[in-house]
Design a protein around this motif. Sequence first.
Motif, PDB file in Angstrom:
ATOM      1  N   LEU A  58     -17.524   4.347  19.487  1.00  0.00           N
ATOM      2  CA  LEU A  58     -16.171   4.867  19.690  1.00  0.00           C
ATOM      3  C   LEU A  58     -15.483   5.131  18.354  1.00  0.00           C
ATOM      4  O   LEU A  58     -14.816   6.159  18.167  1.00  0.00           O
ATOM      5  N   CYS A  59     -15.656   4.210  17.400  1.00  0.00           N
ATOM      6  CA  CYS A  59     -15.052   4.388  16.076  1.00  0.00           C
ATOM      7  C   CYS A  59     -15.533   5.682  15.422  1.00  0.00           C
ATOM      8  O   CYS A  59     -14.733   6.446  14.869  1.00  0.00           O
ATOM      9  N   LYS A  60     -16.830   5.919  15.473  1.00  0.00           N
ATOM     10  CA  LYS A  60     -17.381   7.111  14.825  1.00  0.00           C
ATOM     11  C   LYS A  60     -16.837   8.385  15.471  1.00  0.00           C
ATOM     12  O   LYS A  60     -16.465   9.337  14.784  1.00  0.00           O
ATOM     13  N   GLU A  61     -16.792   8.410  16.811  1.00  0.00           N
ATOM     14  CA  GLU A  61     -16.283   9.595  17.505  1.00  0.00           C
ATOM     15  C   GLU A  61     -14.824   9.854  17.140  1.00  0.00           C
ATOM     16  O   GLU A  61     -14.420  10.990  16.905  1.00  0.00           O
TER      17      GLU A  61
ATOM     18  N   PHE B 269     -17.223  -1.570   5.960  1.00  0.00           N
ATOM     19  CA  PHE B 269     -17.119  -0.287   6.652  1.00  0.00           C
ATOM     20  C   PHE B 269     -16.121   0.604   5.906  1.00  0.00           C
ATOM     21  O   PHE B 269     -15.064   0.141   5.463  1.00  0.00           O
ATOM     22  N   PHE B 270     -16.472   1.889   5.783  1.00  0.00           N
ATOM     23  CA  PHE B 270     -15.661   2.858   5.047  1.00  0.00           C
ATOM     24  C   PHE B 270     -15.182   3.942   6.008  1.00  0.00           C
ATOM     25  O   PHE B 270     -15.975   4.538   6.746  1.00  0.00           O
ATOM     26  N   VAL B 271     -13.873   4.203   6.001  1.00  0.00           N
ATOM     27  CA  VAL B 271     -13.274   5.254   6.837  1.00  0.00           C
ATOM     28  C   VAL B 271     -12.604   6.261   5.903  1.00  0.00           C
ATOM     29  O   VAL B 271     -11.629   5.941   5.225  1.00  0.00           O
ATOM     30  N   LYS B 272     -13.134   7.469   5.873  1.00  0.00           N
ATOM     31  CA  LYS B 272     -12.627   8.518   4.985  1.00  0.00           C
ATOM     32  C   LYS B 272     -11.748   9.468   5.794  1.00  0.00           C
ATOM     33  O   LYS B 272     -12.210  10.133   6.722  1.00  0.00           O
ATOM     34  N   LEU B 273     -10.433   9.510   5.438  1.00  0.00           N
ATOM     35  CA  LEU B 273      -9.469  10.341   6.156  1.00  0.00           C
ATOM     36  C   LEU B 273      -8.744  11.287   5.195  1.00  0.00           C
ATOM     37  O   LEU B 273      -8.600  10.995   4.011  1.00  0.00           O
ATOM     38  N   LEU B 274      -8.276  12.384   5.730  1.00  0.00           N
ATOM     39  CA  LEU B 274      -7.596  13.404   4.939  1.00  0.00           C
ATOM     40  C   LEU B 274      -6.221  12.911   4.499  1.00  0.00           C
ATOM     41  O   LEU B 274      -5.485  12.304   5.268  1.00  0.00           O
TER      42      LEU B 274
ATOM     43  N   ALA C 295       0.849  -1.212   0.000  1.00  0.00           N
ATOM     44  CA  ALA C 295       0.000   0.000   0.000  1.00  0.00           C
ATOM     45  C   ALA C 295       0.873   1.247   0.000  1.00  0.00           C
ATOM     46  O   ALA C 295       1.851   1.343   0.749  1.00  0.00           O
ATOM     47  N   VAL C 296       0.515   2.197  -0.841  1.00  0.00           N
ATOM     48  CA  VAL C 296       1.263   3.446  -0.967  1.00  0.00           C
ATOM     49  C   VAL C 296       0.331   4.599  -0.579  1.00  0.00           C
ATOM     50  O   VAL C 296      -0.813   4.671  -1.024  1.00  0.00           O
ATOM     51  N   GLY C 297       0.849   5.513   0.204  1.00  0.00           N
ATOM     52  CA  GLY C 297       0.051   6.675   0.587  1.00  0.00           C
ATOM     53  C   GLY C 297       0.086   6.897   2.085  1.00  0.00           C
ATOM     54  O   GLY C 297       0.440   6.007   2.869  1.00  0.00           O
ATOM     55  N   MET C 298      -0.298   8.117   2.476  1.00  0.00           N
ATOM     56  CA  MET C 298      -0.330   8.476   3.892  1.00  0.00           C
ATOM     57  C   MET C 298      -1.599   9.278   4.180  1.00  0.00           C
ATOM     58  O   MET C 298      -2.091  10.027   3.336  1.00  0.00           O
ATOM     59  N   VAL C 299      -2.116   9.113   5.386  1.00  0.00           N
ATOM     60  CA  VAL C 299      -3.226   9.927   5.866  1.00  0.00           C
ATOM     61  C   VAL C 299      -2.716  10.793   7.007  1.00  0.00           C
ATOM     62  O   VAL C 299      -1.626  10.566   7.552  1.00  0.00           O
ATOM     63  N   TYR C 300      -3.523  11.793   7.356  1.00  0.00           N
ATOM     64  CA  TYR C 300      -3.140  12.707   8.435  1.00  0.00           C
ATOM     65  C   TYR C 300      -4.139  12.536   9.571  1.00  0.00           C
ATOM     66  O   TYR C 300      -5.343  12.757   9.411  1.00  0.00           O
ATOM     67  N   GLY C 301      -3.616  12.112  10.743  1.00  0.00           N
ATOM     68  CA  GLY C 301      -4.488  11.902  11.887  1.00  0.00           C
ATOM     69  C   GLY C 301      -3.691  11.440  13.086  1.00  0.00           C
ATOM     70  O   GLY C 301      -2.464  11.308  13.046  1.00  0.00           O
ATOM     71  N   ASP C 302      -4.410  11.167  14.167  1.00  0.00           N
ATOM     72  CA  ASP C 302      -3.775  10.671  15.383  1.00  0.00           C
ATOM     73  C   ASP C 302      -3.609   9.165  15.260  1.00  0.00           C
ATOM     74  O   ASP C 302      -4.601   8.438  15.153  1.00  0.00           O
ATOM     75  N   PRO C 303      -2.381   8.650  15.283  1.00  0.00           N
ATOM     76  CA  PRO C 303      -2.170   7.219  15.064  1.00  0.00           C
ATOM     77  C   PRO C 303      -2.816   6.344  16.128  1.00  0.00           C
ATOM     78  O   PRO C 303      -3.300   5.245  15.817  1.00  0.00           O
ATOM     79  N   ASN C 304      -2.861   6.793  17.372  1.00  0.00           N
ATOM     80  CA  ASN C 304      -3.476   5.991  18.430  1.00  0.00           C
ATOM     81  C   ASN C 304      -4.981   5.878  18.252  1.00  0.00           C
ATOM     82  O   ASN C 304      -5.563   4.801  18.402  1.00  0.00           O
ATOM     83  N   LEU C 305      -5.624   7.005  17.925  1.00  0.00           N
ATOM     84  CA  LEU C 305      -7.074   6.985  17.729  1.00  0.00           C
ATOM     85  C   LEU C 305      -7.444   6.144  16.511  1.00  0.00           C
ATOM     86  O   LEU C 305      -8.411   5.366  16.541  1.00  0.00           O
ATOM     87  N   ILE C 306      -6.695   6.310  15.433  1.00  0.00           N
ATOM     88  CA  ILE C 306      -6.986   5.550  14.217  1.00  0.00           C
ATOM     89  C   ILE C 306      -6.727   4.064  14.447  1.00  0.00           C
ATOM     90  O   ILE C 306      -7.440   3.195  13.923  1.00  0.00           O
ATOM     91  N   SER C 307      -5.745   3.753  15.284  1.00  0.00           N
ATOM     92  CA  SER C 307      -5.479   2.347  15.612  1.00  0.00           C
ATOM     93  C   SER C 307      -6.666   1.741  16.351  1.00  0.00           C
ATOM     94  O   SER C 307      -7.064   0.602  16.083  1.00  0.00           O
ATOM     95  N   VAL C 308      -7.247   2.494  17.283  1.00  0.00           N
ATOM     96  CA  VAL C 308      -8.431   2.015  18.006  1.00  0.00           C
ATOM     97  C   VAL C 308      -9.575   1.774  17.036  1.00  0.00           C
ATOM     98  O   VAL C 308     -10.301   0.777  17.136  1.00  0.00           O
ATOM     99  N   VAL C 309      -9.739   2.664  16.066  1.00  0.00           N
ATOM    100  CA  VAL C 309     -10.812   2.528  15.086  1.00  0.00           C
ATOM    101  C   VAL C 309     -10.672   1.216  14.311  1.00  0.00           C
ATOM    102  O   VAL C 309     -11.618   0.412  14.224  1.00  0.00           O
TER     103      VAL C 309
END
Length: 577
Positions: free
Chosen positions: A542-545, A566-571, A456-470
Amino acid sequence: MFLLTASTLSIGSGVYVFYKTGLKGRNYFALAFFSMGIWALTNSLELLTDPLPLKIFLTKLSYVGIVTSVPLLFFFTCSYTGRERYLELRWQLIVMLVPVLILFSAFTNELHFLQWVSYTIKDSIAGDVVIYGSGPGVFIIAFYSYMLLTVSYVFLIKHLTRNHRYYHKQLFLLLISLLIPWLLNITYITRINPYPEFDFAPVGLFFSSAIILVAILRYQLFTLLPQAKEILFDFIPDPIIVIDTRFVITDINPAAEKVIAGKNIVTQKIYDILPGIQIVEGLIPAAHLEYYYPGKGDDYWFFITISEIRSRDGELGGYLLLLHDITRRKMNEEILQKSENKLRELNASKDKFFSIIAHDLKNPFSNIINISRILEEDDEKMTQEERLHFIRLLSKVSRSSYELLENLLQWSRSQTDSLQYSPQEILLLDIFRRAYNDVKFYAANKNITIVFPEHAVGMVYGDPNLISVVFRNLLMNAVKFSYPGGQIELNYVTEEEYIILTVKDYGTGIQPEIRKNLFRLDYQTSRRGTANEQGTGLGLVLCKEFVEKNKGELWVESTEGKGSEFFVKLLKAELKT
């Protein structure tokens, strides 16, 4: 209060004459009564205030009314009686020279003491009153004002004698009304009134304004046609629309012009301007309704009162619509509704939290205790196969309890705003690998295969801990509802500004009535998995929040019996700004 009433009446009389009559010189008349209104207002405020510096400042401010009211009345008299030459600029500058100098000297009195040479504080029935020792400037402006007032009276009296007797009562009342405050002012300057500390001239304005109003209403001062209804129609702050029996708009007031669509709505059908409004003949006494009006700039809510307009013999002539603006009330109701919904959600969260603690968290620990007791007490009697069975069962219950505790901890942090948000660039491959490592043993127990793009190629911008929980929760959820031997797919799609990550299983799917409330804590959406695994419904909430905390979106597509995605849309990381 009496002086405030005098001020209001004085200013109101001037406004009426200016806007509702064709009186010559009405602008000077309006300004003169406005000046006298300032005089009365500053006197009333002076009585109501305590600090001495403020009292002195209000006295200075009252000079604005004192020095300008008589020259303005003089200009009105000249215009009203046809002496236009005194309204030329050079004459106006000459007449206003002394008042301007006196006004300047009042505001700079501490430098020369021309207006008052001393002052004392005296206690009176109205409060503390400042008594000033008059300086030469007071007598100069008094003499000058009474000289101008005398000339004005001469002009008016001459005008009275040349006009029809129909106007005599009107002009007589006008003369009396203009004389009262200045006669009272003489008593103050000469200190011959019983209360020498009070200037009763502003009080006289009350009677002057009252006389003007009586002359207007009873003797039609300044006009032969009563205008009271027109004043009400024009100055009422609420929009008013008048329509005939064919529901055609025949008149509107200025407030309606401003709010609705301007004068061009006259002659249009009311139903074209206010679609959906219903008007039925026989309103007793009037119809009331709430109406939403989408304006060009702002949207409005109106409480509309519809009244019939009938002649004295009862014939229907049309309808009057009074539109009272209730937009602020509606906005407040919406805010209250949102607060109520928020409170309901908080109560549901609280109930859910205690329910989880009382039942979902208690039962696993009870099972751990019971299994541990069995292993402790019957270990020597067990076969190796039985012992391994209980150890695996203990491991399963422990992992489930840990997952629940972890979710509870994260959720409680999010509810108390103690959750740290530290966004950074995250590789897609790191997200997939971390999620896979978190659940691979759980998936292995059900012989479920998890596949993801290892390049997989690419990066998203977010909190790695929160996204890991998701993704741990989404992947655990997929394992729970997948059949043994099934497959789960992690994938992604790159868009211009976002990256959409997906978690797809081929398990039981979700019923439509559950799916629409899947991310709400105040609805019971938890189900048992394919291996009878228990759930609380907390993980998806929790995932949605957490996704929204990362400025993303979360949604699901599912077909019952075929699986869910399930679809997760991140910047995207390069568009983080």
